[in-house]
Scaffold this active site. Structure first.
Site, PDB file in Angstrom:
ATOM      1  N   ASP A 104       0.747  -1.433   0.135  1.00 20.03           N
ATOM      2  CA  ASP A 104       0.479  -0.297  -0.147  1.00 20.03           C
ATOM      3  C   ASP A 104       0.968   1.504   0.098  1.00 20.03           C
ATOM      4  O   ASP A 104       1.595   1.495   0.520  1.00 20.03           O
ATOM      5  CB  ASP A 104      -0.850   0.087   1.184  1.00 20.03           C
ATOM      6  CG  ASP A 104      -0.621  -0.206   2.310  1.00 20.03           C
ATOM      7  OD1 ASP A 104       0.919  -1.021   2.491  1.00 20.03           O
ATOM      8  OD2 ASP A 104      -0.781  -0.104   3.725  1.00 20.03           O
ATOM      9  N   GLU A 171      -0.923  -2.052   5.009  1.00 18.07           N
ATOM     10  CA  GLU A 171       0.006  -2.442   6.436  1.00 18.07           C
ATOM     11  C   GLU A 171       0.388  -0.566   7.369  1.00 18.07           C
ATOM     12  O   GLU A 171       0.794  -0.912   8.715  1.00 18.07           O
ATOM     13  CB  GLU A 171       1.747  -2.669   5.794  1.00 18.07           C
ATOM     14  CG  GLU A 171       2.962  -2.698   6.891  1.00 18.07           C
ATOM     15  CD  GLU A 171       3.396  -1.021   7.578  1.00 18.07           C
ATOM     16  OE1 GLU A 171       3.761  -1.505   8.877  1.00 18.07           O
ATOM     17  OE2 GLU A 171       3.791  -0.258   6.528  1.00 18.07           O
TER      18      GLU A 171
END
Length: 440
Positions: A104, A171
């Site tokens: 991400d 994350e």
């Protein structure tokens, strides 16, 4: 992960390093990874860097990862724990090794000066469209995962067992690892004996590697406290119970959790990062909202801090005459929460030996950990799973930024993709192979 100049100086002491990878170990592996970067990985990194996606919305990134892994012969499952991707390669009897990369980006507008800046925009979960940037190097991680997948498939003669690769979402919100595990990562797929991964470090010299032997990252917990009182006129405070004063006392008293209830040799932080209350100079409000981040380096200290926050808030309010029905409400985030990341020492030692043999001792550095950043990689090595987990760092500091290392999560964040991806692939491949062989 943020590396400051002191840490950079520690890593650079006595280090004479150029961007060209060392031929200390398996020269064929080094040559293959460099060739792969020129033919494939460099373009793949460029794609990921220009097209980041926010936590939990990594739809196109996950689709590209799945396609790349399928093309290499892996059995691929998508939509695990949201947008997570799991790829499995079976290669005879033996142990199971999991390799993780997070994918991400962050809601930041890039101003890094890179030749391929992200101009992507995406609607975040709050409904607001935002610029998106890979300001923590996750584009490096997923590119290196594809490079690792290619080398492991090509080098089957060097290992035996089952390889599990995961592209993990979210994350940055410390949600993705937990979500994948809850969605059956260790039950629907072969459960690993080992879990490994790396994080690029923008302040560590490019192409160097640091393998923490124990604590790699701290825990992180988001806590909200709603401090309540009895509002009224600012000129008549005796007719009120002022939640601003109560909040101020709570903030001060919370620090005793660190100074008087925690071993001074243990890492612990209680930071109040946000205070919101009131509307006007002469009005005492009814509520004040506090937002905290709580960090620790052990499960025991984490419990001490989190349990203590509610006790301190409640009893401080009682001491200041807050009515029982208006005592503070303390809420721990169920998702923005991760335990400390503690590497399995024996496994970390084996990996460090293998990496040093491949890259050369001069490129495997010993540095002090600085700051208390967190990583949800911690969930893979949590005690209840019985998995030997290790995360290491790979330096990505470009030569032109050596005097001003850019921090992670900054619009100025920039790393040297070639040096960090090549080193990351080599280090991961030799680590995995060492773990497969060590389990024979």
């Amino acid at each position: 992960m943020r590396f400051h100049k002191l840490l950079l100086a520690s890593a650079c002491a006595g280090l004479a390093f150029t961007a060209s990878p060392s031929l200390a170990g398996d020269s064929a592996l080094g040559a293959a990874v460099r060739a792969d970067y020129q033919a494939n990985l460099g373009q793949l990194f460029d794609h990921f860097h220009r097209n980041p996606e926010l936590s939990g919305s990594e739809v196109q990134t996950a689709a590209r990862m799945a396609a790349e892994l399928r093309a290499l012969g892996y059995t691929v499952t998508e939509n695990v724990g949201g947008t997570g991707v799991v790829a499995v390669l079976e290669n005879g009897p033996g142990t199971t090794v999991l390799i993780r990369a997070d994918m991400d980006g962050l809601p930041i507008e890039e101003r890094s000066g890179a030749p391929n800046p992200s101009r992507a925009r995406q609607v975040d979960r709050d409904g607001v469209e935002k610029f998106v940037m890979h300001a923590c190097g996750h584009d490096t991680h997923i590119t290196a995962l594809i490079g690792t997948a290619r080398q492991m498939a090509a080098r089957k003669a060097n290992w035996s067992g089952t390889l599990v690769l995961i592209a993990q979402p979210a994350e940055e919100r410390v949600e993705g690892a937990r979500a994948m595990i809850q969605d059956g990562l260790f039950t629907r797929f072969p459960k690993p004996e080992y879990a490994i991964g790396f994080h690029v470090a923008s302040g560590l010299p490019r192409g160097t590697v640091w393998v923490p032997q124990d604590i790699a990252y701290s825990s992180a917990d988001s806590v909200d406290i709603k401090v309540r009182g009895v509002g009224g006129h600012g000129a008549a405070p005796h007719m009120t119970v002022d939640p601003v004063v109560v909040a101020a006392q709570i903030i001060s008293n919370l620090q005793t959790l660190r100074s008087r209830e925690t071993d001074p040799l243990q890492g612990a932080v209680v930071t109040v990062g946000s205070i919101h209350g009131g509307t006007k100079h002469n009005i005492i409000p009814e509520e004040v909202d506090l937002q905290l981040t709580v960090r620790s380096d052990s499960y025991a200290v984490r419990d001490t801090l989190l349990d203590g926050i509610e006790r301190v808030a409640q009893h401080t309010a009682m001491a200041l005459n807050v009515p029982e029905h208006l005592l503070p409400v303390v809420v721990r985030s169920p998702t923005e929460s991760t335990p400390p990341t503690i590497n399995h020492t024996e496994t970390a030692s084996r990996m460090r030996t293998a990496i040093a043999a491949q890259l050369g001792n001069d490129r495997v550095v010993n540095i002090p950990r600085q700051g208390m950043g967190a990583e949800d990689f911690a969930f893979y090595g949590a005690p209840e799973h019985g998995i030997k987990a290790v995360i290491f760092a790979v330096g990505g500091l470009p030569e032109d930024l050596k005097d001003t290392p850019p921090p992670h999560h900054s619009p100025l964040f920039r790393i040297d993709p070639e040096a960090s991806i090549i080193a990351g692939v080599e280090a991961t491949v030799v680590s995995a192979e060492a773990l497969f062989k060590g389990a024979e």
